[in-house]
Design an enzyme around this catalytic site. Structure first.
Site, PDB file in Angstrom:
ATOM      1  N   LYS B  76      -2.107   0.468  -2.592  1.00 10.24           N
ATOM      2  CA  LYS B  76      -1.892   0.213  -1.166  1.00 10.24           C
ATOM      3  C   LYS B  76      -0.456   0.622  -0.800  1.00 10.24           C
ATOM      4  O   LYS B  76       0.438   0.559  -1.655  1.00 10.24           O
ATOM      5  CB  LYS B  76      -2.133  -1.274  -0.895  1.00 10.24           C
ATOM      6  CG  LYS B  76      -2.128  -1.692   0.575  1.00 10.24           C
ATOM      7  CD  LYS B  76      -2.495  -3.172   0.715  1.00 10.24           C
ATOM      8  CE  LYS B  76      -2.463  -3.650   2.167  1.00 10.24           C
ATOM      9  NZ  LYS B  76      -2.858  -5.077   2.298  1.00 10.24           N
ATOM     10  N   SER B 151      -6.208  -5.975   5.817  1.00 11.80           N
ATOM     11  CA  SER B 151      -5.308  -4.867   6.013  1.00 11.80           C
ATOM     12  C   SER B 151      -5.404  -3.800   4.916  1.00 11.80           C
ATOM     13  O   SER B 151      -4.894  -2.701   5.101  1.00 11.80           O
ATOM     14  CB  SER B 151      -3.868  -5.386   6.040  1.00 11.80           C
ATOM     15  OG  SER B 151      -3.537  -5.948   4.783  1.00 11.80           O
ATOM     16  N   SER B 175      -7.000 -10.056   3.283  1.00 15.07           N
ATOM     17  CA  SER B 175      -6.831  -8.611   3.406  1.00 15.07           C
ATOM     18  C   SER B 175      -7.475  -7.782   2.309  1.00 15.07           C
ATOM     19  O   SER B 175      -7.486  -6.550   2.391  1.00 15.07           O
ATOM     20  CB  SER B 175      -5.345  -8.255   3.476  1.00 15.07           C
ATOM     21  OG  SER B 175      -4.843  -8.499   4.753  1.00 15.07           O
TER      22      SER B 175
END
Lengths: 480, 484, 98
Positions: B76, B151, B175
């Protein structure tokens, strides 16, 4: 009108003497090249996290125990949020509502005791340099250096008392090995809160003073600020709550920010650091490991060892000096002699060794150890050495690291107490000194110095001064 | 990737398949498919291939290169790998190349994994749809009109699209679990403190956890073992060994509690049906499924947003244009530069959350908002503690709806926040939770079953999820065009 | 002046977010809606509830006072928007934490 009274409180920041910073393994060192001691943690790189230095906690606890504070069994860190270019994370990790210790205080003499509100542990900010070129320059070597901030109650009533407090806290922290407390290097920094009121009336509005770079500055700034506040009130004005900066060159203060500009620091518990737990055994162990503090030692030296207040003061100026003295005194059995030698000759030697004029160099760096000095003192007591020769011997000891006995024989320093030899030197000295002889005979004993001087010179400083004096008097008397 | 990570790593370790060919295949798939999915903002093709070749050389020399030998992994955009741009989906960190590597990334590399690239995300992990990014919006491989969730949008999409078998996301309030649910894959948020956060760019420090994404629970276990365990660089990291997978079956004789608060009328009917079926399956596998109550559930979303944004307002104070990232000149003063940088650097949602977090900490509001939220957090943790006196696991849907359409909630922050209702209570309590696929709705959108475990019972939780998964085939379903 | 907009302005100043009038007008009502949705917190009885400020263990975590390598100065400054010699350069400012 009744007299004016001054109310003073101090906030003192001291850098702790750790090897590394509070939350990372970068070196805690003053004066290194800019940004040479930084890492992801102390530059606030995204994703980096703090881990508490156990030595910083241990030193903070030493400070607390030395000042008689109550150590909290649990304390926590909080974030103090504000923006400035020397504050890498946009917050300072500090302690807000659960500091690691509260209470305690310092005796500042003349029966006055200054109470401490609290001490807390926090990280230093970096350094912003404003006087070079058209940019402000940021050096983060200092960012993350461990600090303790001690906050007093508003217990001081004069600039001199504030000065005495600072002197005492510095002495104690140095003795306890907590901090160098060197204002020039910024390892001790002090903010002052001061207000004035007429006796019997409520306390006045307090003003905070910053930018104080020496103990003298603190005293001058308070004195100036007290005058300023009194002037304001006497001319019908009101003292405004604000922060003022001291200008050391002009000896005045000026407004830095008013109360309306005060920050809202939005303190909240630091989620990256678990709370700190300190048990009673840890505190007890620290108490046991603390050296006897300067005030207690001074009192003991005067009361038990019969030293003068002055000598006791000199000997307790630093822990290594006091310890050196105590070992010497117990080894030679004569505290007064030990005090003289350490306070005068050794401190003088230290002064020579350290021409830079900064903080006194450690006695540990000298080539003479307390046992060696005690041996020298013993030789004087036994009559092997006179004082002048002993001084010569000490200098040689400092230079060569050899012991006193060796040097006495190598340098031929041994005192000459042989009657015949001394008599020969005295006769030579008396020759042609009719005036002196007459004076001595007439009872003017001061004139004897004119004879003793040349004798000592002729003997290379080795003649036993007592015997010389005795011999002079005998020979002068015998002549008639 | 057709094979799972465990199979690939074993083949590479035995020399049956070259790491280079595994990595090259992943890179080809990304190249072919990512224009549509937009999972990655950065693909490190040359570095990945070079590393794969080096691994092959070591295998050829008879070395053990680790349990993730040659497995392509996506990181990420909030994860630090020295020199690899980590901008967190934010303009304020444009071009930021961390001067250090995160502990968990270092461990991935030590385990033989190959980082192929960095994935898109909601700016600073603030969002539930991936739309709050300054660098493009990732798509859901099941339906490109829909969000992959957020996210960790790009990391979930990259696994669902078959680009990589494994990805790391971060889970602050859901997330990783919510995107796993939306994308039909498995995602695991460990007990807070199981994985070091050193090198994970912070959003809400007391909530953030590095969290693996994979197609199977078995792969989650493999990845979790590689990255978990004590780290002297993170004071909040639990002082324990890496978590080894528990062998064998994990559901028989266990009690599974279903919070009645999680099955409200607001629940999408399709989600409700799939979750009911999953709960029935748990019963068939030997678990006793019973109702429980978590009475403070409705307070979790506000408490979460107060705590997380308060921490975020402080965590994001470092983006001041002094040491890294964007600098906007402003009026030429220091404070003007700082304000202009933050204005130009942060997107709307980040600004909203910084404002909220600043407000709840500010003088006069602290007790009513932040102080109160911390206490509510304590109550929520207590709810779970009481439930776990009765049951071994808590189960329910991961999200009240399947993947929503891009643009559907972005103008309504409150509705977006409320969609986190099933994941944030677990985050506040710091507990482990996993989302596993439990079927698709009538319109072929995946649904996730969330299983929550006791604090530190990560291995037991994963074993239970694995038992469910291996008894069902939901995790084998693929979006159209993605090979099985 | 709308009080929500004013709150947003004041809070933005505290957070060093330089927001425009247009932004303040837009964020003000959003901010108010969010706070309204969160008012449910205020209705809860939290008497006797322990504040949970940390999510992991309840013991001190300490490290030994041992040096770890610092970053080379070039690495430390590698992301700096403006470097002056071995310093971070920022707009000229007077002292103080204001």
């Amino acid at each position: 009108m009744s007299a004016w009274e001054t109310i003073i409180g101090l906030e003192v920041h001291c850098q702790l003497k750790t090897r590394t910073k509070l939350f990372c393994g970068c070196r805690n060192e003053f004066g290194a090249p800019p940004n040479s001691h930084t890492c992801p943690v102390c530059t606030g790189q995204p994703g980096a996290l703090p881990v508490l230095n156990e030595e910083a906690l241990a030193l903070a606890l030493r400070a607390a125990v030395a000042l008689g504070c109550d150590v909290a069994p649990r304390s926590k860190f909080d974030r103090k949020n504000y923006f400035y270019c020397d504050l890498p994370k946009g917050y300072q990790v500090s302690q807000y509502d659960e500091p690691y210790c509260t209470g305690g205080g310092i005796d500042v003499g003349e029966g006055r005791f200054v109470r401490l509100t609290r001490i807390h542990l926090e990280e230093d900010a970096g350094k912003a340099i404003h006087d070079r070129g058209d940019s402000t320059l940021v050096d983060l070597n200092r960012a993350g250096v461990p600090l303790i901030e001690s906050v007093t109650e508003a217990d001081m009533r004069s600039a001199d008392e504030a000065y005495a407090y600072l002197t005492a806290i510095k002495e104690i922290f140095r003795f306890a090995g907590v901090s160098d407390c060197d204002m020039e290097k910024g390892s001790l920094r002090c903010d002052v809160n001061v207000s004035v009121h007429r006796e019997g009336e409520p306390w006045g509005t307090k003003v905070e003073l910053k930018n104080l770079n020496s103990f003298r500055n603190v005293r001058d700034a308070i004195e100036h600020e007290v005058e300023r506040q009194i002037d304001v009130i006497e001319s019908g004005g009101e003292v405004v709550q604000e922060t003022r900066l001291f200008d050391a060159e002009r000896g005045t203060t000026r407004t830095m920010r008013s109360k309306e500009d005060e920050h809202d620091y939005r303190y909240f518990p630091e989620p990256d650091l678990p709370p700190v737990y300190v048990d009673a055994e840890t505190v007890a162990a620290i108490r046991a490991s603390l050296p006897e503090l300067p005030a207690a030692r001074r009192a003991r030296y005067v009361a038990e060892l019969g030293l003068s207040e002055y000598d006791a003061g000199v000997l307790t100026s630093a822990l290594d000096v006091a310890d050196f003295f105590e070992v010497t005194a117990s080894a030679c059995g004569d505290p007064k002699a030990a005090a003289n030698w350490v306070a005068n000759d050794l401190m003088a030697a230290l002064g020579e060794a350290d021409a830079s004029g900064s903080a006194p160099r450690d006695l540990g760096t000298l080539r003479v150890r307390p046992e060696g000095l005690a041996e020298l003192i013993g030789l004087v007591a036994k009559g092997t050495l006179n004082v002048a020769a002993a001084r010569k011997c000490l200098r040689a000891m400092l230079e060569t690291g050899k012991d006193a006995a060796t040097l006495v024989s190598e340098m031929g320093l041994e005192q000459v107490s042989d009657t015949g030899e001394v008599e020969r030197w005295v006769r030579d000295a008396l020759a042609g000194q009719e005036k002196a002889v007459a004076d001595i005979k007439a009872g003017n004993t001061k004139a004897i110095g004119a004879i003793i001087g040349p004798v000592m010179k002729a003997s290379g400083g080795r003649a036993n001064p007592g015997l010389v004096r005795e011999t002079v008097l005998r020979l002068v008397a015998e002549e008639h | 990737m057709s094979a799972d990570a465990a199979t690939l790593a074993a083949a590479v370790a035995r020399g049956e398949r070259g790491a280079r060919s595994v990595v090259a295949e992943a890179l080809e798939r990304i190249e072919a498919g990512d224009d549509a999915v937009r999972a990655f903002y950065r693909v490190d093709r040359d570095a990945a291939l070079a590393r794969a070749e080096a691994l092959d050389a070591r295998v050829a020399a008879g070395e053990d290169v680790g349990p993730l030998a040659g497995v392509p992994v996506a990181l990420k955009g909030n994860m630090c790998l020295e020199g690899s741009e980590a901008h967190c989906g934010s303009r304020v960190l444009a071009g930021y190349r961390p001067p250090y590597t995160a502990t968990f990334v270092r461990r991935l590399l030590d385990a033989g994994a190959v980082v192929v690239g960095m994935t898109n995300m909601d700016e600073f992990a603030m969002g539930s749809s991936g739309e709050n990014s300054a660098y493009g919006v990732a798509r859901n491989p099941w339906d490109p009109e829909r969000t992959p969730g957020g996210s960790s949008a790009g990391s979930a999409a990259a696994v669902a699209a078959g680009f990589v078998p494994l990805a790391l996301g971060s889970d602050t309030g859901g997330s990783v679990r919510q995107p796993a649910s939306f994308c039909g894959i498995s995602g695991f948020k460990p007990t807070y403190g199981r994985v070091s956060r050193y090198g994970l760019i912070a959003y809400g420090s007391s909530l953030d956890q590095v969290a693996p994404l994979a197609r199977s629970v078995r792969d989650l276990e493999l990845l979790f073992e590689a990255i978990s365990g004590r780290d002297p660089l993170d004071s909040t990291c639990i002082d324990d060994d890496p978590v080894r997978p528990l062998e064998g079956e994990g559901l028989a004789g266990k009690r599974v509690g279903v919070p009645r608060e999680y099955l409200s009328d607001d629940l999408d009917a399709g989600v409700r049906a799939r979750v009911d079926a999953a709960l029935e399956t748990l019963g068939q596998l030997g678990a006793e499924v019973v109702p429980v109550s978590l009475p403070h559930t409705e307070h979790a979303v506000p408490a979460y947003y107060v705590v997380a944004t308060a921490e975020a307002s402080s965590n994001l104070a470092r983006y001041d244009g002094v040491r890294y990232g964007l600098r906007a000149p402003g009026d030429g003063s220091l404070q003007g530069m700082i304000a202009a940088t933050r204005d130009a650097g942060f997107g709307d949602e980040v600004k909203r959350r910084i404002l909220l977090g600043t407000y709840v900490l500010s003088s006069g509001y602290y007790d009513a908002w932040y102080g109160r939220a911390q206490r509510v957090r304590g109550l929520i943790a207590r709810d779970f503690a009481r439930a776990f006196e009765e049951v071994d696991f808590v189960a329910g849907p991961t999200s009240p709806t399947p993947a929503f359409r891009l643009g559907e909630l972005i103008e309504d922050p409150v509705a977006m926040y409320l969609s986190d209702v099933l994941t944030v209570p677990v985050s506040l309590a710091g507990l482990p939770a996993v989302s596993v696929p439990c079927g698709t709705t009538d319109v072929a959108l995946p649904v996730g079953l969330q299983l929550v475990g006791r604090r530190l019972a990560d291995a037991e939780l994963l074993a239970a999820a694995r038992t469910y998964q291996e008894a069902t085939e939901h995790h084998l379903a693929r979006p159209q065009g993605v090979p099985a | 002046m709308d009080s929500d907009v004013e709150t947003v302005r004041r809070t933005a100043a505290l957070a060093r977010l330089e927001i425009t009038d247009e932004e303040a007008e837009r964020l003000g009502p959003q901010f108010a809606r969010i706070l309204a949705a969160f008012r449910v917190l205020a209705s809860l009885d939290v008497e006797g509830a322990e504040a949970m400020t940390h999510a992991s263990g309840e013991e001190s975590v300490l490290r030994a006072d041992e040096e770890r390598p610092s970053l080379p100065v070039d690495a430390a400054l590698s992301n700096a928007p403006r470097r002056v010699d071995d310093f971070y350069g920022v707009p000229k400012t007077i002292g103080g934490d204001g």
